[in-house]
Scaffold this motif. Structure first.
Motif, short mmCIF file in Angstrom:
data_model
loop_
_atom_site.label_atom_id
_atom_site.label_comp_id
_atom_site.label_asym_id
_atom_site.label_seq_id
_atom_site.Cartn_x
_atom_site.Cartn_y
_atom_site.Cartn_z
N LYS A 93 0.82 -1.21 0.00
CA LYS A 93 0.00 0.00 0.00
C LYS A 93 0.85 1.26 0.00
O LYS A 93 0.46 2.29 -0.54
N ALA A 94 2.04 1.17 0.60
CA ALA A 94 2.93 2.33 0.65
C ALA A 94 3.76 2.48 -0.61
O ALA A 94 4.01 3.60 -1.06
N HIS A 95 4.19 1.35 -1.20
CA HIS A 95 5.22 1.44 -2.25
C HIS A 95 4.90 0.68 -3.54
O HIS A 95 5.71 0.73 -4.48
N GLY A 96 3.78 -0.02 -3.63
CA GLY A 96 3.50 -0.85 -4.80
C GLY A 96 3.39 -0.05 -6.09
O GLY A 96 2.86 1.07 -6.11
N GLN A 97 3.91 -0.62 -7.18
CA GLN A 97 3.84 -0.02 -8.51
C GLN A 97 3.47 -1.10 -9.52
O GLN A 97 3.81 -2.28 -9.33
N PRO A 98 2.80 -0.72 -10.62
CA PRO A 98 2.52 -1.73 -11.66
C PRO A 98 3.80 -2.09 -12.40
O PRO A 98 4.74 -1.29 -12.47
N CYS A 99 3.86 -3.29 -12.93
CA CYS A 99 4.99 -3.64 -13.78
C CYS A 99 5.00 -2.72 -15.00
O CYS A 99 3.93 -2.41 -15.55
N PRO A 100 6.16 -2.26 -15.43
CA PRO A 100 6.23 -1.31 -16.54
C PRO A 100 5.54 -1.82 -17.79
O PRO A 100 5.79 -2.94 -18.24
N GLY A 101 4.63 -1.02 -18.33
CA GLY A 101 3.96 -1.34 -19.59
C GLY A 101 2.71 -2.18 -19.48
O GLY A 101 1.96 -2.31 -20.45
N VAL A 102 2.44 -2.74 -18.29
CA VAL A 102 1.30 -3.66 -18.20
C VAL A 102 -0.04 -2.93 -18.26
O VAL A 102 -1.02 -3.46 -18.80
N MET A 103 -0.10 -1.70 -17.75
CA MET A 103 -1.37 -0.97 -17.74
C MET A 103 -1.88 -0.73 -19.16
O MET A 103 -3.07 -0.87 -19.43
N GLU A 104 -0.97 -0.39 -20.05
CA GLU A 104 -1.35 -0.15 -21.45
C GLU A 104 -1.93 -1.42 -22.08
O GLU A 104 -2.95 -1.36 -22.79
N GLN A 105 -1.31 -2.56 -21.79
CA GLN A 105 -1.81 -3.82 -22.35
C GLN A 105 -3.16 -4.22 -21.76
O GLN A 105 -4.05 -4.69 -22.48
N LEU A 106 -3.33 -4.02 -20.47
CA LEU A 106 -4.62 -4.33 -19.83
C LEU A 106 -5.73 -3.45 -20.40
O LEU A 106 -6.85 -3.92 -20.64
N GLU A 107 -5.42 -2.18 -20.61
CA GLU A 107 -6.41 -1.26 -21.18
C GLU A 107 -6.83 -1.70 -22.58
O GLU A 107 -8.02 -1.71 -22.92
N LYS A 108 -5.86 -2.10 -23.39
CA LYS A 108 -6.16 -2.56 -24.75
C LYS A 108 -7.01 -3.82 -24.72
O LYS A 108 -7.96 -3.96 -25.48
N LEU A 109 -6.66 -4.73 -23.83
CA LEU A 109 -7.41 -5.99 -23.73
C LEU A 109 -8.85 -5.73 -23.30
O LEU A 109 -9.79 -6.34 -23.82
N GLN A 110 -9.02 -4.82 -22.36
CA GLN A 110 -10.38 -4.50 -21.91
C GLN A 110 -11.18 -3.83 -23.03
O GLN A 110 -12.36 -4.14 -23.23
N GLU A 111 -10.55 -2.94 -23.77
CA GLU A 111 -11.23 -2.26 -24.88
C GLU A 111 -11.64 -3.26 -25.97
O GLU A 111 -12.73 -3.15 -26.54
N GLU A 112 -10.75 -4.21 -26.25
CA GLU A 112 -11.04 -5.20 -27.29
C GLU A 112 -12.19 -6.12 -26.87
O GLU A 112 -13.01 -6.52 -27.71
N GLY A 113 -12.24 -6.47 -25.59
CA GLY A 113 -13.32 -7.31 -25.08
C GLY A 113 -13.33 -8.74 -25.60
O GLY A 113 -14.36 -9.42 -25.54
N LYS A 114 -12.19 -9.22 -26.08
CA LYS A 114 -12.13 -10.57 -26.64
C LYS A 114 -11.83 -11.65 -25.60
O LYS A 114 -12.07 -12.83 -25.85
N TYR A 115 -11.29 -11.23 -24.46
CA TYR A 115 -10.78 -12.20 -23.51
C TYR A 115 -11.38 -12.01 -22.12
O TYR A 115 -11.61 -10.88 -21.69
N THR A 116 -11.59 -13.13 -21.42
CA THR A 116 -11.85 -13.09 -19.98
C THR A 116 -10.51 -12.88 -19.30
O THR A 116 -9.55 -13.61 -19.57
#
Length: 243
Positions: A93-116
């Motif tokens: 909670k104090a120091h966590g960060q996303p792995c570099p570049g993963v947010m962009e890929q998750l956003e694309k996957l959600q927009e595409e809606g092809k995958y669970t």
């Protein structure tokens, strides 16, 4: 052609840079346990990562009991498991960060809606939820799509046991050939592979001098491909779909 329609993400050091934070917290607790058991060894977060990466804390305690003759009652074990969860969650909670570049890929996957999209982790569910909430990934992974080997199963376990992957497939109503697991550790890769799921290895968080070694470790454990950066994910997914 593959018919993958489900992506099962490991959490620690695959979605969220949390392994170093977690193992630092683990080391403090394990050293306290070892001193009480007269184990003449001092652990650091780094040494624990080297020995136990991919295992949850319960799995680590089991390995330590076997390796060093540590004796814990069931009540003591549960006390330490809870204390470790609290300590790790505080650090994330104090120091966590996303792995570099993963947010962009998750956003694309959600927009595409092809995958669970789901998370399949060895870590306790409340730790996973705290991790993905801290880094803004909760919108991609609702709570009912987060699976924990430590807390989602009738009997707690840890990767490399494939039970949590088999459980997640059952809950999602998917077959193994419909899924792709994304893993950064040998134990996680083995877990997915032993569940019959194709595994994509990820070496992003490892230091440069260990990347080639870890790519081989993940491949030997069953990964069909290995990426070092999340920008490589779309091409890797397309290649695996074409298998």
């Amino acid at each position: 052609m593959s018919k993958i329609n489900t992506l099962l993400f490991d959490c620690d050091n695959t979605l969220v840079l949390s392994e170093e934070l977690a193992f630092a917290a683990c080391a403090d607790i394990i050293n306290t346990i070892c001193k009480g058991q007269e184990v003449d060894k001092e652990f650091t977060g780094e040494s624990l990562i080297s020995e136990f990466v991919g295992q949850n804390f319960r799995g680590m305690l089991g390995s330590l009991q076997e390796r060093y003759g540590i004796k814990l009652t069931p009540e003591e074990l549960e006390k330490y498991v809870l204390a470790e969860e609290d300590a790790v969650i505080a650090k994330i909670k104090a120091h966590g960060q996303p792995c570099p570049g993963v947010m962009e890929q998750l956003e694309k996957l959600q927009e595409e809606g092809k995958y669970t999209l789901a998370v399949v982790s060895s870590s306790a569910k409340r730790r996973v939820l705290a991790s993905i909430e801290k880094v803004g990934q909760s919108k991609y992974f609702p709570e009912d799509l987060v699976f924990s080997a430590a807390t989602s199963l009738p009997t707690p376990t840890s990767k490399p046991n494939p039970a949590i992957y088999l459980h997640s497939l059952k809950v999602l109503g998917k077959t193994a050939d419909e899924a792709l697991a994304i893993e950064d550790s040998k134990s996680g890769t083995s877990s997915g592979y032993n569940a019959g799921i194709k595994v994509l290895g990820y070496t992003g968080p490892y230091p440069a001098e260990r990347k080639a070694e870890m790519a081989k470790v993940l491949t030997d454990a069953g990964a069909v491909l290995v990426i070092d950066d999340w920008s490589e994910f779309p091409e890797a997914l397309a290649k695996i779909q074409a298998l």
